[in-house]
Design an enzyme around this catalytic site. Structure first.
Site, PDB file in Angstrom:
ATOM      1  N   SER A   1      -1.994   7.904  -1.330  1.00  0.00           N
ATOM      2  CA  SER A   1      -0.833   8.185  -2.175  1.00  0.00           C
ATOM      3  C   SER A   1      -1.225   7.998  -3.628  1.00  0.00           C
ATOM      4  CB  SER A   1       0.311   7.225  -1.822  1.00  0.00           C
ATOM      5  OG  SER A   1       1.351   7.294  -2.774  1.00  0.00           O
TER       6      SER A   1
ATOM      7  N   TYR B   1       3.768  -1.328  -0.588  1.00  0.00           N
ATOM      8  CA  TYR B   1       3.269   0.031  -0.345  1.00  0.00           C
ATOM      9  C   TYR B   1       2.062   0.325  -1.242  1.00  0.00           C
ATOM     10  CZ  TYR B   1       3.420   5.122   0.370  1.00  0.00           C
ATOM     11  OH  TYR B   1       3.109   6.429   0.683  1.00  0.00           O
TER      12      TYR B   1
END
Length: 305
Positions: free
Chosen positions: A173, A186
């Site tokens: 990501s 995250y």
């Protein structure tokens, strides 16, 4: 080697590689054939995992689908067969559990064969401030988003090394390149996923396993439901990415042995800038590009997904 000789050698190689990169901006690299490859995709029950499964299936690959969602797996399997897949194998696997990964991996090796393309795609997001994140969810985030990569590599990398043939794909990501407000666990997991994949790539190069390739994918928010409710401040610069577009770009990167893929391309500029400007300026830009407010309306994927 003499310091000056090695320095001149490196400078020469840098110039050559920069010119080569410029050429490939104009002339597309040749795409490798994936027909007959055994491709394992985690998180294949929906979203990007499903789209990648269908694309590999249409190119003649044997697809091995892993997910914790049985209904999603069945639907992906059905769609893959409709897309021309000759061999589709689906397995229920909880990627947060090391022993489950090893157990199902042994099944795959016995029933299908040695995996030659591994796509670590499974991921989860909590979407809470660090201080409000339950310990169990923080642990689960790390287990699924990065520790699962450790165990799948342990299971399937030895066969790739033995044949000097394979491809390791990490769907990370853009949050693995820069911190984001309310995404601490995250971001930590995705930073770790990027560092892990890059380090193993260096190990393969050092061991002379040049046939084992690595692709690290760092996209901005993908409109799959995982980040439902999130809004981008400047859609023209950092748009919410459509899943089909992302999946197609990932397939191209894999088939061209591209080491890292950032989406959208504007991210290459942002991350290069981040490393040369003062921290206060980086924070100013982070606020300007919406990093502080990105998760304000976060809902996430519905539980039954």
């Amino acid at each position: 080697m003499n310091f000056f000789l090695e320095t001149f050698k490196v400078i020469g190689l840098v110039v050559y590689q920069l010119l080569e990169s410029l050429v490939f901006l104009v002339v597309p690299r040749r795409k490798k054939n994936v027909s007959g490859e055994i491709v394992l995709i985690t998180g294949a029950g929906n979203g990007i995992g499903r789209l990648l499964s269908l694309k590999f299936a249409s190119l003649g690959a044997t697809v091995v689908l892993w997910d914790i969602n049985e209904e999603g797996l069945e639907e992906t399997s059905r769609l893959a067969r409709e897309n021309g897949a000759v061999r589709v194998h689906s397995y229920l696997c909880d990627c947060s559990k090391r022993q489950d990964i090893y157990r199902v991996a042994d099944q795959v090796k016995k029933e299908v064969g040695d995996v030659s393309i591994l796509v670590n795609n499974a991921g989860i997001v909590t979407g809470k401030r660090f201080i409000d994140s339950p310990d169990s969810l923080a642990e689960k985030t790390m287990e699924v988003n990065v520790m699962a990569h450790f165990w799948t590599y342990k299971a399937f990398l030895p066969a790739m090394m033995a044949s000097n043939h394979g491809h390791l794909v990490s769907i990370a990501s853009s949050a693995g390149m820069i911190g984001v407000n309310r995404l601490s666990d995250y971001c930590a997991s995705k930073f770790a996923a990027v560092g892990f994949a890059e380090s193993v790539d260096f190990e393969m190069r050092d061991l002379g396993k040049t046939g084992v390739k690595t692709t690290i994918v760092c996209p901005y928010i993908i409109n799959t439901g995982m980040f439902d409710g999130c809004r981008t401040k400047w859609p023209r610069l950092l748009p919410l990415l459509e899943p089909e577009y992302v999946a197609e770009k990932i397939m191209t990167a894999i088939r061209q042995d591209q080491e890292i893929l950032l989406l959208p391309r504007f991210l290459y500029f942002i991350f290069a800038l981040k490393n040369i400007i003062p921290v206060k300026t980086a924070v100013l830009f982070a606020d300007y590009f919406g990093n502080f407010r990105l998760m304000d309306r976060f809902k996430g994927r519905a539980k039954d997904d």
